[in-house]
Design a protein around this motif. Structure first.
Motif, short mmCIF file in Angstrom:
data_model
loop_
_atom_site.label_atom_id
_atom_site.label_comp_id
_atom_site.label_asym_id
_atom_site.label_seq_id
_atom_site.Cartn_x
_atom_site.Cartn_y
_atom_site.Cartn_z
N LEU A 34 0.83 -1.21 0.00
CA LEU A 34 0.00 0.00 0.00
C LEU A 34 0.87 1.26 0.00
CD1 LEU A 34 -2.67 1.61 0.44
CD2 LEU A 34 -2.32 1.23 2.88
N VAL A 35 1.82 1.31 0.91
CA VAL A 35 2.68 2.48 1.01
C VAL A 35 3.45 2.69 -0.30
CG1 VAL A 35 4.70 3.43 2.17
CG2 VAL A 35 2.88 2.38 3.51
N GLU A 36 3.94 1.61 -0.89
CA GLU A 36 4.72 1.76 -2.12
C GLU A 36 3.85 2.13 -3.32
OE1 GLU A 36 8.11 -0.53 -2.94
OE2 GLU A 36 8.23 -1.41 -0.94
N VAL A 37 2.57 1.78 -3.28
CA VAL A 37 1.65 2.24 -4.32
C VAL A 37 1.54 3.76 -4.28
CG1 VAL A 37 -0.79 2.34 -4.98
CG2 VAL A 37 0.29 0.14 -4.59
N LEU A 38 1.42 4.31 -3.08
CA LEU A 38 1.32 5.76 -2.92
C LEU A 38 2.62 6.44 -3.34
CD1 LEU A 38 -0.56 5.87 0.49
CD2 LEU A 38 -1.52 6.30 -1.77
N GLU A 39 3.75 5.86 -2.98
CA GLU A 39 5.04 6.42 -3.38
C GLU A 39 5.22 6.35 -4.89
OE1 GLU A 39 7.82 4.15 -1.14
OE2 GLU A 39 7.59 5.37 0.67
N TYR A 40 4.72 5.28 -5.49
CA TYR A 40 4.80 5.12 -6.95
C TYR A 40 4.06 6.24 -7.66
CZ TYR A 40 3.56 3.08 -11.52
OH TYR A 40 3.35 2.88 -12.86
N ARG A 41 2.91 6.61 -7.14
CA ARG A 41 2.14 7.70 -7.74
C ARG A 41 2.92 9.00 -7.71
NH1 ARG A 41 -0.70 12.06 -6.10
NH2 ARG A 41 -2.54 12.66 -7.30
N ASP A 42 3.53 9.30 -6.58
CA ASP A 42 4.29 10.55 -6.46
C ASP A 42 5.50 10.56 -7.38
OD1 ASP A 42 2.54 11.67 -4.72
OD2 ASP A 42 3.79 11.46 -2.93
N LYS A 43 6.17 9.42 -7.51
CA LYS A 43 7.33 9.34 -8.41
C LYS A 43 6.92 9.53 -9.86
CE LYS A 43 10.08 6.35 -5.38
NZ LYS A 43 10.61 4.97 -5.18
N GLU A 44 5.76 9.00 -10.23
CA GLU A 44 5.26 9.19 -11.59
C GLU A 44 5.04 10.67 -11.90
OE1 GLU A 44 4.22 6.72 -14.30
OE2 GLU A 44 6.01 6.11 -13.18
N ASP A 45 4.61 11.43 -10.90
CA ASP A 45 4.32 12.85 -11.10
C ASP A 45 5.58 13.65 -11.44
OD1 ASP A 45 1.69 12.43 -10.67
OD2 ASP A 45 1.63 13.27 -8.64
N VAL A 46 6.73 13.24 -10.93
CA VAL A 46 7.96 14.03 -11.13
C VAL A 46 8.97 13.31 -12.02
CG1 VAL A 46 7.69 15.25 -8.95
CG2 VAL A 46 9.01 13.12 -9.01
N ARG A 47 8.56 12.22 -12.62
CA ARG A 47 9.50 11.38 -13.40
C ARG A 47 10.21 12.16 -14.49
NH1 ARG A 47 6.80 6.59 -16.62
NH2 ARG A 47 5.86 8.43 -17.58
#
Length: 217
Positions: free
Chosen positions: A72-85
């Motif tokens: 769950l936590v890594e899903v949320l982190e994945y979303r944030d990383k996608e935003d600044v990729r």
């Protein structure tokens, strides 16, 4: 007697890249989990459903992430990383560029409803007691508020009082998250346009500081 002919050398196999394969598999699981948690919520979305989407077992998901809570936590982190990729330094920018980035993110979100849905559901559920994402969500909002507040102060050339900048930062986050929920429920909501309108309105008010009008007083 003829000399023995040596056996033909076996063709060399292409070297495997286990780290790359593992990273790709983890990314597949994260995308599947974002879709599952987004449509069913964290409690009702099962690891078995996540596993089936990527062709592995429930145990295979646990092998990569250890627990449902960590996934769950890594899903949320994945979303944030996608935003600044695609940003320089892969980090949210400063000053006025930060607000342009927020509006670009809203445009990107139109094409990734599953990720937006997952974020909205999970952050909403995080307010419940003992939810595993509560700490992560709280920290994320704290950091984001600080970044937006600093950008408002920078854009205002130091003339915006800290308390006004802090209030404006919380307002921008609240409006963006609220608009995403409205859009998920009714796609007639123009998410990018409404996001830009709200951010510009809040920024304009913040730039006036204590001199801004108070029509509700």
């Amino acid at each position: 007697m003829d000399a023995a002919v040596p056996p033909a050398a076996a063709p060399k196999r292409r070297a495997r890249q286990p780290r790359q394969a593992t990273a790709e598999r983890r990314a597949e699981i994260l995308r599947a989990a974002a879709n599952t948690f987004g449509s069913k919520g964290y409690k009702n979305g099962s690891l078995t459903e996540v596993a089936e989407q990527v062709g592995i077992t429930h145990a295979g998901v646990l092998h990569h992430f250890g627990s449902k809570e960590q996934l769950l936590v890594e899903v949320l982190e994945y979303r944030d990383k996608e935003d600044v990729r695609d940003l320089e330094g892969q980090h949210i920018p400063d000053g006025m560029e930060l607000f342009r980035h927020l509006i670009r993110t809203a445009r990107m979100n139109v094409d990734r409803p599953g990720i937006v849905q997952g974020y909205s559901v999970l952050t909403g559920e995080s307010v419940t007691e003992n939810h595993p994402a509560r700490g992560w969500v709280t920290d994320r909002f704290t950091i984001l508020r600080g970044e937006i507040q600093a950008a408002i102060v920078e854009v205002g050339g130091g003339s915006v009082p800290e308390d006004v900048a802090a209030c404006a930062a919380s307002s921008i986050i609240g409006v963006m998250d609220g608009l995403q929920v409205q859009w998920l429920l009714d796609d007639r909501v123009d998410l990018p346009a409404a996001t830009q309108f709200a951010i510009e309105a809040i920024l304009a008010a913040a730039m006036l500081g204590t001199e801004r009008p108070h029509p509700l007083d």
